[in-house]
Motif scaffolding. Structure first.
Motif, short mmCIF file in Angstrom:
data_model
loop_
_atom_site.label_atom_id
_atom_site.label_comp_id
_atom_site.label_asym_id
_atom_site.label_seq_id
_atom_site.Cartn_x
_atom_site.Cartn_y
_atom_site.Cartn_z
N GLU A 1 0.81 -1.22 0.00
CA GLU A 1 0.00 0.00 0.00
C GLU A 1 0.85 1.27 0.00
O GLU A 1 0.54 2.24 -0.72
CB GLU A 1 -0.92 0.01 1.22
N LEU A 2 1.93 1.27 0.77
CA LEU A 2 2.67 2.51 1.01
C LEU A 2 3.99 2.62 0.23
O LEU A 2 4.58 3.69 0.18
CB LEU A 2 2.96 2.66 2.51
N HIS A 3 4.48 1.52 -0.34
CA HIS A 3 5.68 1.54 -1.19
C HIS A 3 6.89 2.19 -0.53
O HIS A 3 7.39 3.21 -0.99
CB HIS A 3 5.37 2.25 -2.51
N PRO A 4 7.39 1.60 0.57
CA PRO A 4 8.58 2.16 1.22
C PRO A 4 9.82 1.99 0.34
O PRO A 4 9.88 1.06 -0.48
CB PRO A 4 8.70 1.33 2.50
N ASP A 5 10.79 2.87 0.52
CA ASP A 5 12.08 2.72 -0.16
C ASP A 5 12.96 1.71 0.56
O ASP A 5 13.68 0.94 -0.06
CB ASP A 5 12.80 4.07 -0.22
N VAL A 6 12.90 1.74 1.89
CA VAL A 6 13.73 0.87 2.73
C VAL A 6 12.87 0.28 3.84
O VAL A 6 12.09 1.00 4.47
CB VAL A 6 14.91 1.64 3.35
N THR A 7 13.03 -1.01 4.07
CA THR A 7 12.37 -1.66 5.20
C THR A 7 13.41 -2.22 6.14
O THR A 7 14.31 -2.95 5.73
CB THR A 7 11.45 -2.80 4.72
N LEU A 8 13.32 -1.85 7.42
CA LEU A 8 14.15 -2.43 8.46
C LEU A 8 13.40 -3.64 9.01
O LEU A 8 12.32 -3.49 9.58
CB LEU A 8 14.41 -1.41 9.57
N MET A 9 13.98 -4.83 8.83
CA MET A 9 13.25 -6.08 9.06
C MET A 9 13.88 -6.93 10.16
O MET A 9 15.03 -7.35 10.06
CB MET A 9 13.22 -6.89 7.75
N ASP A 10 13.11 -7.18 11.22
CA ASP A 10 13.53 -8.13 12.25
C ASP A 10 13.48 -9.54 11.67
O ASP A 10 12.84 -9.77 10.63
CB ASP A 10 12.59 -8.00 13.45
N VAL A 11 14.16 -10.49 12.31
CA VAL A 11 14.16 -11.87 11.81
C VAL A 11 13.11 -12.71 12.51
O VAL A 11 12.20 -13.27 11.89
CB VAL A 11 15.55 -12.51 11.96
N GLN A 12 13.20 -12.83 13.82
CA GLN A 12 12.30 -13.69 14.56
C GLN A 12 11.00 -12.96 14.88
O GLN A 12 10.98 -12.06 15.73
CB GLN A 12 12.97 -14.16 15.85
N GLU B 1 8.49 -9.33 -5.08
CA GLU B 1 7.44 -8.40 -5.49
C GLU B 1 7.95 -6.98 -5.76
O GLU B 1 7.16 -6.10 -6.12
CB GLU B 1 6.33 -8.36 -4.43
N GLY B 2 9.24 -6.76 -5.58
CA GLY B 2 9.80 -5.43 -5.82
C GLY B 2 9.27 -4.38 -4.87
O GLY B 2 8.94 -3.26 -5.28
N LEU B 3 9.22 -4.72 -3.58
CA LEU B 3 8.63 -3.83 -2.58
C LEU B 3 9.69 -2.99 -1.85
O LEU B 3 9.51 -2.62 -0.69
CB LEU B 3 7.82 -4.65 -1.56
N GLY B 4 10.77 -2.69 -2.52
CA GLY B 4 11.81 -1.88 -1.90
C GLY B 4 12.92 -2.73 -1.33
O GLY B 4 12.86 -3.96 -1.33
N ARG B 5 13.96 -2.07 -0.84
CA ARG B 5 15.14 -2.75 -0.34
C ARG B 5 14.99 -3.04 1.15
O ARG B 5 14.34 -2.29 1.89
CB ARG B 5 16.39 -1.91 -0.61
N VAL B 6 15.61 -4.15 1.59
CA VAL B 6 15.43 -4.62 2.96
C VAL B 6 16.76 -4.66 3.70
O VAL B 6 17.76 -5.18 3.18
CB VAL B 6 14.80 -6.03 2.98
N VAL B 7 16.76 -4.12 4.90
CA VAL B 7 17.90 -4.25 5.82
C VAL B 7 17.45 -5.13 6.98
O VAL B 7 16.43 -4.86 7.62
CB VAL B 7 18.35 -2.88 6.36
N ILE B 8 18.19 -6.20 7.22
CA ILE B 8 17.86 -7.11 8.31
C ILE B 8 18.34 -6.53 9.64
O ILE B 8 19.49 -6.13 9.77
CB ILE B 8 18.50 -8.49 8.08
N LEU B 9 17.45 -6.49 10.61
CA LEU B 9 17.80 -6.12 11.98
C LEU B 9 18.15 -7.38 12.75
O LEU B 9 17.36 -8.34 12.73
CB LEU B 9 16.61 -5.43 12.67
N THR B 10 19.30 -7.42 13.41
CA THR B 10 19.70 -8.65 14.06
C THR B 10 20.47 -8.38 15.34
O THR B 10 21.13 -7.35 15.48
CB THR B 10 20.59 -9.50 13.12
N THR B 11 20.37 -9.32 16.28
CA THR B 11 21.23 -9.31 17.45
C THR B 11 22.42 -10.23 17.22
O THR B 11 23.25 -10.42 18.10
CB THR B 11 20.46 -9.79 18.70
#
Length: 225
Positions: free
Chosen positions: A48-59, A75-85
């Protein structure tokens, strides 16, 4: 004036997503458009919102961050950065395969978080030494090419493109590569594009892996720029 980068934050811990949102909201060039508590919710929001960057948790419940990242990329929904410990290396390997553009430690400083979003939002991979180098070195060691296979892959590149791939493997930015090779950044961008195309790589993260796999860079090496 450059448009603000649109950011989606995905984490099942509301305090985490709220804290990251607060940090990024004070940056003039970053706009947190939404938060989500799991991968499935994130997909619906991103469509719906088409973000440029998504900060994504894993668990996360319902759909974890790795599967969500794979769907984002497909789906080409923007680039993803994984958030991790960084508790689980296998999560990071899987995220790399899923198409993540980078990795970020959850205890990153505020300026590191903002810079990470800018880096990925402007089309670069986030090669944070605390996370990505360790992941890439382990992955490359596990799937190292034979000398013949490495030679065959590198044969597709010109000598200058090999130089560029080696510098990518050491984590150099385009500006650093340009300085090292005494060329303009536009020329470097062309070389990087050619390297990705000739080796069938998706992005700079995969280029770093290729640099290790082909032996252009060895574990522990650093840029001297």
């Amino acid at each position: 004036m450059t448009e603000s980068l649109r950011v989606l934050i995905v984490d099942d811990q509301r305090m985490v997503s709220g804290g990251f949102s607060l940090i990024l909201s004070v940056e003039d060039d970053l706009d947190v458009v939404a938060t989500a508590a799991n991968g499935e919710e994130a997909l619906a929001v991103a469509r719906e919102l088409h973000p440029d960057v998504t900060l994504m948790d894993v668990q996360m419940p319902v759909m974890d961050g790795i599967e969500a990242t794979r769907r984002f990329v497909e789906e080409g929904l923007g680039r993803v950065v994984i958030l991790t410990t960084f508790d689980r290396d296998d999560y990071l390997f899987s995220a790399l395969d899923a198409g993540a553009s980078g990795f970020l430690l959850k205890n990153a400083e505020a300026d590191e978080l903002a810079d990470a979003v800018r880096t990925v939002g402007h089309g670069h991979a986030l090669l944070a030494p605390e996370v990505t180098r360790r992941v890439i070195e382990r992955r490359a060691a596990a799937s190292a090419s034979t000398p013949q296979e490495a030679d065959e892959r590198l044969a597709a590149l010109t000598p200058r493109e090999r130089d560029v791939l080696g510098l990518l493997g050491r984590g150099c930015s385009n500006a650093e590569i340009a300085e090292h090779l005494f060329v303009g950044e536009a020329t470097v961008k062309t070389h990087v594009s050619n390297v990705l195309m000739k080796l069938g790589l998706r992005d700079r993260v995969q280029a770093v892996v290729a640099a290790y796999e082909t032996g252009l860079v060895r574990a522990g090496e650093r840029s001297d720029t």
